[in-house]
Structures are given as structure tokens and as C-alpha cells.
Scaffold this active site. Structure first.
Site, PDB file in Angstrom:
ATOM      1  N   GLY A   4      -4.524   2.340  17.784  1.00  0.00           N
ATOM      2  CA  GLY A   4      -4.653   1.554  16.570  1.00  0.00           C
ATOM      3  C   GLY A   4      -3.309   1.391  15.886  1.00  0.00           C
ATOM      4  O   GLY A   4      -2.337   2.096  16.179  1.00  0.00           O
ATOM      5  N   CYS A   5      -3.259   0.460  14.942  1.00  0.00           N
ATOM      6  CA  CYS A   5      -1.991   0.156  14.268  1.00  0.00           C
ATOM      7  C   CYS A   5      -1.539   1.301  13.363  1.00  0.00           C
ATOM      8  O   CYS A   5      -0.392   1.762  13.458  1.00  0.00           O
ATOM      9  CB  CYS A   5      -2.113  -1.151  13.493  1.00  0.00           C
ATOM     10  N   TYR A   6      -2.422   1.774  12.487  1.00  0.00           N
ATOM     11  CA  TYR A   6      -2.042   2.903  11.626  1.00  0.00           C
ATOM     12  C   TYR A   6      -1.662   4.141  12.452  1.00  0.00           C
ATOM     13  O   TYR A   6      -0.614   4.768  12.198  1.00  0.00           O
ATOM     14  CB  TYR A   6      -3.173   3.258  10.668  1.00  0.00           C
ATOM     15  N   THR A  20      -0.426   4.388  15.396  1.00  0.00           N
ATOM     16  CA  THR A  20       0.882   4.209  16.034  1.00  0.00           C
ATOM     17  C   THR A  20       2.008   4.499  15.054  1.00  0.00           C
ATOM     18  O   THR A  20       2.968   5.223  15.370  1.00  0.00           O
ATOM     19  CB  THR A  20       1.018   2.781  16.591  1.00  0.00           C
ATOM     20  N   SER A  21       1.897   3.957  13.846  1.00  0.00           N
ATOM     21  CA  SER A  21       2.971   4.132  12.860  1.00  0.00           C
ATOM     22  C   SER A  21       3.103   5.581  12.398  1.00  0.00           C
ATOM     23  O   SER A  21       4.188   6.008  12.004  1.00  0.00           O
ATOM     24  CB  SER A  21       2.713   3.231  11.637  1.00  0.00           C
TER      25      SER A  21
END
Length: 357
Positions: free
Chosen positions: A164-166, A168-169
Site C-alpha cells: 500500500g501507499c502509506y 511504503t512511505s
């Protein structure tokens, strides 16, 4: 001088066979972003695009910026001849992907951009997503595709669960620090902000311009579905405090992470550890001392920018990371994983300079 692993940047061998791809769910934002990236990939040919609700249309009717690219028409999933396809990207909504992937031919390599195969425990999946896992047997072979961390497993995988995007960050900076024992596993606080594309393309009142413009709002407080994914990736039974926010911009994620230092470690030590962990990586960059990242600096690119700051509170540090939620947080990382699966240099098709202003 920053050096990169040659296996990630170049190859003296002829690229292996493969490269005929299908994008299942091409009418969503991640599907459109995959098309944009893959059009510049020298080893890939887009053979099929599915979008059941848009079947029969040219993709340029759905996304005008993709006109005149010689792309196939959108079709239903049942109309695709997968016998000539090497890899399928699955960009369907969460909760709809498991049965679809279970029904695909066994020869296909698959990269799933939904959350359906990210959680390794089917019981935990049911708790967070509100329904039983529909492909438990297939879940056992899924590899969680955080490329920089799981590269060796991805090389051998048939099914990759794109992160997911969150997560990954957040996990790119935290995993090396936890592994080095430089920060405590307790008390990690994540304050993350995302652009509106993170919510997908479906028409919702909460995503209307008049509802979003000029404001910022927290959502999914203590209950966001990326929480178990983050904690699973960090391991060690770690629990974190995670609060996402919606901000009035199209794309981008900025995560501010508050951590407690272990032993006598300092913020400078954290920066050194991250430099060592990612010095040979083409997409993860540690910014110079005192310079915070911005979503403008990564927009349209596959980069993750990370900064570390000493907190004024003794024994604590602040980490800030920025990614484009549609690229490194979704479609770009999916292409990076595809490159690993086929044995191509990881930067292939991904040498994308951020768009500014």
C-alpha cells in the site's frame, strides 16, 4: 559519490523472454498510471486492458491523455485470451481480487495492487476487511512486494502483493532502523498526509472539490486498514499509532514519523544507518542534514525521499518521508517488481524525473 548495484541499473545479458502484459482494472487511477509508465518500457507490450464497466471503449475516452498511443480497447475480463500473456497487473478494488486471481491461468505471473493478498494471516484479513479470505491457498504463495526489502523473494515469486501507499512511505525508513536496533519498537507515531487520488476514482461526496478544497481532515483514526500491513512489515509484534489525513492535492504522501532512540543512538546515527541501507538503491534517497522532503519533489517519480531530524525532546527523533502515492506507492513499485520478476534492471521504464512545478 552515490553508487548503485549494477543488477539494478544495467545488464550485460539479453533480457529474458516475457513482457506481454494485461492490466486488469485499467480504468482506475493505478491502471492509468501503469499504462503511462509501461508505454516507456522497452521490454513490455500492453496486450489487454480490462474495465468491465467501460468495456468497448478506447482507453482515450476514459483518460484523454492516453489517446493516440495505439492501445487496445477496454474489454471485460472474460474476453481476454491469457494464453499469450506473461504477466497480469491486477488493479481491482479491495475485496474483489482474490477470486479473480484464483481463476487466472497458472502460467501467469501476477502483481496485485489491491490489499487482498498483503496480509499473510487470513484470520487477520477477515477482521480488518470484513469478509473471509476467498483464496487462502493462493495466499500462501504471495510475496509482499516491498522491493528494496524483499528483492530476493520477489525474483522467485509468481504472485506479488504490491504494498500500500502509506505502508511504503513508512516502512522504507523504519525497517532498517529497527533491524539495526537504533530505535525502540515501542511508541512509534505516524502522522501521514495523502492526496485525493489515494481514495480512487469512484464518485463520492467526501471527495468532491467543494468538500476537500481549502481544508484538511483526519480519517480512519486508529482503524485504517493499512495499520496491520504496516505492523506486519515491521515485525516483532510491533504496534504503532497511525493517523492518515486527506489533503487537497491530487497526488503525494508525506509521512512524519516520531520515534524513540535506543540506547545512546542519535539522529545522526539514524541518518548514517539509512544512508548505508539505501546507498546502492536507485529510488530511495536520504536528504542532506536539515532538508525536509516535499511531495512536489517526488510527484510523477518512483522516488522515496527521507530526512531525519533530532527532536528537541531528548531521546527522540523525527523522520519525514515523501512518495508519490500513485507511483512508488502503487504503479511504479509494481513495475519495479515486474522488472525484478523478469530479471530486468530495476530502473527500466522508471527513470522518471519528478514533475515540478
Amino acid at each position: 559519490m552515490r553508487t548503485m548495484n549494477t543488477s539494478q541499473t544495467s545488464s550485460s545479458q539479453t533480457p529474458p523472454s516475457g513482457g506481454a502484459v494485461a492490466i486488469i482494472g485499467a480504468s482506475g487511477y493505478t491502471g492509468a498510471e501503469l499504462i503511462r509508465i509501461l508505454l516507456n518500457h522497452p521490454h513490455v507490450s500492453i496486450k489487454a486492458l480490462t474495465g468491465d464497466s467501460q468495456a468497448g471503449k478506447d482507453i482515450g475516452e476514459v483518460y484523454p491523455h492516453l489517446r493516440f498511443k495505439g492501445l487496445p480497447k477496454l474489454v471485460t475480463l472474460g474476453q481476454v485470451d491469457f494464453s499469450s500473456i506473461d504477466l497480469a497487473f491486477c488493479c481491482l478494488p479491495h475485496g474483489t481480487t482474490q477470486t479473480v486471481i484464483a481463476g487466472l491461468p497458472a502460467h501467469l505471473k501476477i502483481i496485485d495492487l489491491s490489499a487482498d493478498f498483503r496480509l499473510t494471516d487470513p484470520v487477520q484479513y477477515a477482521q480488518w476487511y470484513g469478509h473471509e479470505h476467498q483464496a487462502v491457498g493462493l495466499q500462501k504463495e504471495a510475496v509482499y512486494g516491498l522491493t528494496e526489502i524483499a528483492r530476493e523473494a520477489i525474483k522467485k515469486a509468481r504472485l506479488v502483493a504490491n504494498p500500500g501507499c502509506y505502508p511504503t512511505s513508512v516502512t522504507l525508513p523504519l525497517i532498517p532502523l529497527l533491524k539495526a536496533g537504533a530505535i525502540l519498537p515501542e511508541g512509534i507515531i505516524i502522522d501521514a498526509k495523502s492526496g485525493v487520488t489515494g481514495a480512487g476514482r469512484s464518485a463520492r461526496q467526501a471527495n468532491l472539490f467543494t468538500e476537500i478544497d481549502g481544508g484538511i481532515s483526519a480519517y480512519g483514526i486508529a482503524s485504517h486498514r493499512h495499520l496491520p500491513e504496516i505492523e506486519q512489515a515491521l515485525g516483532q509484534g510491533i504496534m504503532v499509532t497511525f493517523t492518515p489525513h486527506l489533503v487537497p492535492m491530487n497526488r503525494g504522501i508525506l509521512s512524519t514519523i516520531y520515534v524513540k532512540l535506543a540506547g545512546k543512538h542519535t539522529a545522526d546515527d539514524l541518518r548514517t544507518i539509512l544512508h548505508k541501507a539505501y546507498s546502492s538503491e536507485p529510488f530511495v534517497h536520504i536528504l542532506p542534514l536539515g532538508i525536509p522532503p516535499s511531495t512536489h519533489q517526488v510527484r510523477g517519480s518512483n522516488d522515496c525521499l527521507i530526512s531525519v531530524f533530532a527532536d528537541r525532546v531528548p531521546g527522540q527523533a523525527i523522520i519525514v518521508s515523501a512518495i508519490d502515492n500513485l507511483v512508488k506507492g502503487a504503479s511504479g513499485q509494481a513495475v519495479q517488481n515486474m522488472n525484478v520478476m523478469f530479471g530486468w534492471p530495476e530502473i527500466t521504464g522508471l527513470q522518471l524525473t519528478a514533475i515540478f512545478p
